[in-house]
Design an enzyme around this catalytic site. Sequence first.
Site, mmCIF file in Angstrom:
data_model
loop_
_atom_site.group_PDB
_atom_site.id
_atom_site.type_symbol
_atom_site.label_atom_id
_atom_site.label_comp_id
_atom_site.label_asym_id
_atom_site.label_seq_id
_atom_site.Cartn_x
_atom_site.Cartn_y
_atom_site.Cartn_z
ATOM 1 N N LEU A 1 0.850 -1.193 0.000
ATOM 2 C CA LEU A 1 0.000 0.000 0.000
ATOM 3 C C LEU A 1 0.889 1.248 0.000
ATOM 4 O O LEU A 1 1.688 1.452 0.910
ATOM 5 C CB LEU A 1 -0.917 0.008 1.225
ATOM 6 C CG LEU A 1 -1.732 -1.267 1.467
ATOM 7 C CD1 LEU A 1 -2.755 -1.043 2.585
ATOM 8 C CD2 LEU A 1 -2.436 -1.737 0.199
ATOM 9 N N ALA B 1 -0.363 4.519 -1.514
ATOM 10 C CA ALA B 1 -1.136 5.588 -2.164
ATOM 11 C C ALA B 1 -1.141 6.878 -1.361
ATOM 12 O O ALA B 1 -1.541 7.925 -1.860
ATOM 13 C CB ALA B 1 -2.572 5.110 -2.403
ATOM 14 N N GLY B 2 -0.686 6.803 -0.115
ATOM 15 C CA GLY B 2 -0.777 7.964 0.785
ATOM 16 C C GLY B 2 0.123 9.115 0.364
ATOM 17 O O GLY B 2 1.042 8.959 -0.439
ATOM 18 N N ARG C 1 3.671 14.991 6.068
ATOM 19 C CA ARG C 1 4.681 15.442 7.040
ATOM 20 C C ARG C 1 6.101 15.428 6.485
ATOM 21 O O ARG C 1 7.014 15.966 7.105
ATOM 22 C CB ARG C 1 4.594 14.590 8.314
ATOM 23 C CG ARG C 1 3.470 15.042 9.240
ATOM 24 C CD ARG C 1 3.266 14.054 10.372
ATOM 25 N NE ARG C 1 4.489 13.889 11.163
ATOM 26 C CZ ARG C 1 4.724 12.816 11.921
ATOM 27 N NH1 ARG C 1 3.853 11.836 11.965
ATOM 28 N NH2 ARG C 1 5.841 12.743 12.623
ATOM 29 N N THR D 1 -7.023 1.914 4.264
ATOM 30 C CA THR D 1 -6.125 0.796 3.943
ATOM 31 C C THR D 1 -6.910 -0.441 3.477
ATOM 32 O O THR D 1 -6.411 -1.219 2.680
ATOM 33 C CB THR D 1 -5.243 0.443 5.154
ATOM 34 O OG1 THR D 1 -6.070 0.371 6.327
ATOM 35 C CG2 THR D 1 -4.178 1.495 5.382
ATOM 36 N N ASN E 1 0.069 -2.651 16.333
ATOM 37 C CA ASN E 1 -0.044 -3.313 15.042
ATOM 38 C C ASN E 1 0.947 -2.642 14.082
ATOM 39 O O ASN E 1 0.881 -1.443 13.852
ATOM 40 C CB ASN E 1 -1.480 -3.146 14.528
ATOM 41 C CG ASN E 1 -1.602 -3.492 13.054
ATOM 42 O OD1 ASN E 1 -1.001 -4.445 12.591
ATOM 43 N ND2 ASN E 1 -2.385 -2.697 12.330
ATOM 44 N N ASN F 1 7.463 8.744 8.433
ATOM 45 C CA ASN F 1 6.471 9.807 8.269
ATOM 46 C C ASN F 1 7.089 11.198 8.206
ATOM 47 O O ASN F 1 6.401 12.168 7.933
ATOM 48 C CB ASN F 1 5.456 9.763 9.415
ATOM 49 C CG ASN F 1 4.666 8.466 9.402
ATOM 50 O OD1 ASN F 1 4.096 8.094 8.381
ATOM 51 N ND2 ASN F 1 4.682 7.752 10.501
ATOM 52 N N ASN G 1 53.694 12.609 -19.581
ATOM 53 C CA ASN G 1 53.676 13.401 -18.344
ATOM 54 C C ASN G 1 53.088 14.774 -18.648
ATOM 55 O O ASN G 1 53.556 15.478 -19.546
ATOM 56 C CB ASN G 1 55.089 13.548 -17.780
ATOM 57 C CG ASN G 1 55.050 14.196 -16.407
ATOM 58 O OD1 ASN G 1 54.787 13.526 -15.412
ATOM 59 N ND2 ASN G 1 55.275 15.500 -16.356
ATOM 60 N N ALA H 1 57.776 24.947 -21.279
ATOM 61 C CA ALA H 1 56.904 25.497 -20.243
ATOM 62 C C ALA H 1 56.332 26.832 -20.702
ATOM 63 O O ALA H 1 57.014 27.627 -21.350
ATOM 64 C CB ALA H 1 57.686 25.668 -18.949
HETATM 65 C C1 UD1 Z 1 -1.852 1.988 10.015
HETATM 66 C C2 UD1 Z 1 -2.747 0.968 10.735
HETATM 67 C C3 UD1 Z 1 -2.374 0.951 12.203
HETATM 68 C C4 UD1 Z 1 -0.917 0.650 12.375
HETATM 69 C C5 UD1 Z 1 -0.051 1.615 11.565
HETATM 70 C C6 UD1 Z 1 1.376 1.157 11.569
HETATM 71 C C7 UD1 Z 1 -4.869 0.994 9.508
HETATM 72 C C8 UD1 Z 1 -6.275 1.434 9.506
HETATM 73 N N1 UD1 Z 1 -4.124 1.330 10.544
HETATM 74 O O1 UD1 Z 1 -2.186 3.259 10.534
HETATM 75 O O2 UD1 Z 1 -3.162 -0.029 12.885
HETATM 76 O O3 UD1 Z 1 -0.565 0.711 13.737
HETATM 77 O O4 UD1 Z 1 -0.490 1.671 10.206
HETATM 78 O O5 UD1 Z 1 2.221 2.064 10.913
HETATM 79 O O6 UD1 Z 1 -4.463 0.326 8.562
HETATM 80 N N2 UD1 Z 1 -2.724 3.885 2.328
HETATM 81 C C9 UD1 Z 1 -3.231 3.704 1.056
HETATM 82 N N3 UD1 Z 1 -4.505 4.053 0.801
HETATM 83 C C10 UD1 Z 1 -5.333 4.569 1.755
HETATM 84 C C11 UD1 Z 1 -4.786 4.751 3.050
HETATM 85 C C12 UD1 Z 1 -3.501 4.389 3.306
HETATM 86 O O7 UD1 Z 1 -2.525 3.244 0.155
HETATM 87 O O8 UD1 Z 1 -6.489 4.852 1.435
HETATM 88 C C13 UD1 Z 1 -1.322 3.505 2.581
HETATM 89 C C14 UD1 Z 1 -0.462 4.661 2.979
HETATM 90 O O9 UD1 Z 1 0.186 5.215 1.846
HETATM 91 C C15 UD1 Z 1 0.557 4.005 3.914
HETATM 92 C C16 UD1 Z 1 -0.211 2.845 4.511
HETATM 93 O O10 UD1 Z 1 -1.319 2.612 3.674
HETATM 94 O O11 UD1 Z 1 1.675 3.497 3.217
HETATM 95 C C17 UD1 Z 1 -0.679 3.126 5.933
HETATM 96 O O12 UD1 Z 1 -1.595 4.193 5.951
HETATM 97 P P1 UD1 Z 1 -1.586 5.291 7.077
HETATM 98 O O13 UD1 Z 1 -2.668 6.231 6.811
HETATM 99 O O14 UD1 Z 1 -0.227 5.786 7.292
HETATM 100 O O15 UD1 Z 1 -2.051 4.378 8.326
HETATM 101 P P2 UD1 Z 1 -1.731 4.667 9.832
HETATM 102 O O16 UD1 Z 1 -2.644 5.684 10.359
HETATM 103 O O17 UD1 Z 1 -0.281 4.850 10.016
HETATM 104 CA CA CA Z 2 1.677 5.290 8.723
#
Ligand code: UD1
Ligand code: CA
Length: 462
Positions: free
Chosen positions: A8, A10-11, A15, A78, A169, A226, A375, A421
């Site tokens: 995953l 897509a985020g 930050r 996610t 998690n 992050n 040289n 030179a």
């Molecule tokens: C997530 C977990 C959390 C865990 C933490 C660990 C969930 C709901 N929560 O939280 O339990 O402790 O990671 O780091 O999963 N992403 C997508 N599409 C979306 C949303 C997210 O691709 O619609 C990707 C983001 O780019 C990222 C990853 O999923 O790489 C995690 O998403 P993020 O929003 O950072 O989740 P956390 O709040 O960190």
């Molecule tokens: Ca995260």
Amino acid sequence: MTTHVIILAAGEGKRMKSDLPKVAHVAAGRELVNWVIEAARPLQPVSTVVVVGHGADQVRKILPDGVTDALQAEQLGTGHATQIGLDTLGGIEPEDVVLVLYGDTPLLTPGLLGELSSLSGGETARLISSHFSDPSGYGRVVRDESGAISGIVEHRDCTPAQLEIDEINAGIYAVRAGRLLDALKQVSNDNAQGEYYLTDVIGILVAEGGRVTAVKASPQEVMGINSQEQLAEARKELQQRTNRKLMEAGVAIIDPDRTYIDETVTVAPGATIYPGTHLEGSTSIGAGTRVGPDVFAVDSTVGADATVWYSVLRGAVVGDGCDVGPFASLRPGTVMEPGAKVGTFVETKNTTLGPGAKAPHLTYLGDATIGARANIGAGTITCNYDGYQKHPTEVGEDAFIGSDTMLVAPVRIGDRAITGAGSTITRDVEDDALAVERSDQKEIPGYSQRRAARRAAKDAED
Ligand code: UD1
Ligand code: CA
């Protein structure tokens, strides 16, 4: 066991405060998402899909061959992203294992992922958890009285009692494909963030009688990136891992805390790396070679038993037994054949130095071919650019270029030829000839006394 990988990514990574999508940031020579892909590679997944969204084009560009991408146009959570990944994976069997990883966790190791994905017959899912002294922000692993996992609760959805749980998690899971597909259908977005949480899948699987276990990992291994500060921390760890691997293989690293070698670089056993050395890209270093202190080399090849110190190499090829620096700049297209030397304050570009050729001090060589053992005296400049075009300079074997020679290109200096030179050479010089181009030296006897007398007369007037 058939394994599929969904990453995953897509985020947005707000930050990071940078124009790059978060997972495209580079640490120790690899983008974050590629560290994750490489950590999973030894599991030999039959398919790997990266879910892209923010900066999709930039992320697609850096994905290796054999990895597919799937677009999550809107980041609905996610769980939603995982669903999109699953839709893209073809030919999944219910008993296959799907590994869901996050693209911002570059410190994952193949060992940990191997343990995660080796589900036993009766297991539905495994997740990675870790004990964090400060668990805030993370999803918590909730267990029943028997200690069995009952679900994951996101920080924002925790009760006060759940906030006290320090087992977090990591966001990394291995799930049977059939069970994952069914459970995702049941995930709702009825929570504090209004998102479809992948984490809800765990509770759903348990409620259906599935067996879910956790693999414990160190906080560091599962660290998510992050911010720039966390990126620097990850970089340090990746750099240390590379240095440890090299030292185990027999490379001497004088100070591993101050040595920066990309994963993509090769260093032969028996090489010695001094502090302040940065080796990047496709750079390779041969056995018995000393590099550093303070060398920056990118996409450059250095042979065996060479010395390179206090210098910059970009796209350069340095042969066996060569000597580079201190304070040399080897620009793209530089080729040093065995035993050649490029010394102090010398810059080279698109230039070949034949075996044993030497340019020891204060020289610019551009678009030049220097013959074996020639040289090049201090202060020599190839005037290779007329403001419009570059022109070649050729110096023959065993030639001797006097100090401060200007070689106005195109020009050829013959084998064993010599330049005086201070000469500005504009025409070709034959083999074995001496070319001198400078006005005759005049001498005025007693000049200093005449000058002193003139000065005394003037002082008397004032
Ligand atoms: C997530 C977990 C959390 C865990 C933490 C660990 C969930 C709901 N929560 O939280 O339990 O402790 O990671 O780091 O999963 N992403 C997508 N599409 C979306 C949303 C997210 O691709 O619609 C990707 C983001 O780019 C990222 C990853 O999923 O790489 C995690 O998403 P993020 O929003 O950072 O989740 P956390 O709040 O960190
Ligand atoms: Ca995260």
